[in-house]
Scaffold this active site. Structure first.
Site, short mmCIF file in Angstrom:
data_model
loop_
_atom_site.label_atom_id
_atom_site.label_comp_id
_atom_site.label_asym_id
_atom_site.label_seq_id
_atom_site.Cartn_x
_atom_site.Cartn_y
_atom_site.Cartn_z
N ASP A 37 0.77 -1.70 -0.12
CA ASP A 37 -0.23 -0.37 -0.18
C ASP A 37 0.75 1.35 0.22
OD1 ASP A 37 -3.20 -0.90 -0.31
OD2 ASP A 37 -2.38 -1.86 2.10
N ASP A 90 -9.96 -4.63 -0.80
CA ASP A 90 -8.55 -5.09 0.12
C ASP A 90 -9.48 -3.67 1.46
OD1 ASP A 90 -6.36 -3.82 0.73
OD2 ASP A 90 -6.16 -2.94 -1.18
ZN ZN Z 1 -4.52 -1.83 -0.56
#
Ligand code: ZN
Length: 220
Positions: free
Chosen positions: A36, A176
């Protein structure tokens, strides 16, 4: 290769023990490592860049599934690809010329992913679905790990699954945010086939391998 894929999000790992955390994911049979990337602009938090992707690359053979929560992602695609990213996923909200950006990703030898914030409608990505190798649905507002799952995103997964099936796309449909033993089966039933998991893997009381195994057991 597994039909359903587990992608632990490295942001939730203990960064003082990165090498052993990545090794534990690999030993447990995780499929991808989700990365991320946040720029403090598109999202409030700042996390990591190509340098750390290159570091992960030296410590694991698993594909690096890089989620770019950054403005003007096209400026950094080459750097992330060179650092070892296997997948580069960009936000529709940051890409005024999304088809070109996806082409740019493919030309760098990566799988091209597209994603959208929970408040962004599916119609914004519909026209690029034929060009996407991966579609990522966010089930929390991006910025921080450990947030509560947003149940209203389940229907979004089902909606995208239907559209992908209609065009006979083999793109991965990844979810996610807040994916745990409780929420994973719901997302699987809605049509997701790749599951990013942060807390449920890295903060599992019995360790990373137990965390991956607990999710895998729900995907049999
Ligand atoms: Zn992510």
């Amino acid at each position: 290769m597994n039909k359903y894929l587990i992608a632990p999000s490295i942001l939730s790992a203990d960064f003082l023990r990165l090498e052993e955390s990545l090794a534990a994911c690999e030993a447990a049979g995780a499929d991808w490592i989700h990365v991320d990337v946040m720029d403090g602009n598109f999202v409030p938090n700042i996390t990591m860049g190509p340098f750390l992707v290159g570091t992960f690359k030296r410590a694991t053979r698993l594909p690096l599934d890089v989620h770019l929560m950054i403005q003007q992602p096209e400026r950094y695609l080459e750097a992330f690809a060179k650092a070892g990213a296997s997948h580069l996923t960009v936000h529709v909200e940051t890409c005024p010329r999304l088809p070109e950006t996806l082409e740019q990703i493919k030309s760098l030898g990566c799988l091209a992913g597209v994603t959208l914030k929970p408040a962004t409608p599916v119609s914004t990505i519909e026209s690029v679905l034929p060009f996407a190798d991966l579609v990522l649905v966010l089930s929390v507002n991006p910025g921080f790990s450990g947030q509560a799952f947003m149940p209203e995103t389940v229907s979004k997964v089902a909606q995208i699954r239907k559209k992908l099936d209609e065009i006979h796309s083999c793109a991965y449909l990844e979810v996610d945010g807040g994916i745990s033993a409780d929420t994973l089966p719901v997302m699987k039933n809605a049509g997701a086939d790749a599951f990013v998991s942060a807390t449920a893997v890295f903060k599992h009381p019995e360790g990373i391998e137990a965390g991956v195994n607990a999710l895998r057991a729900l995907l049999q």
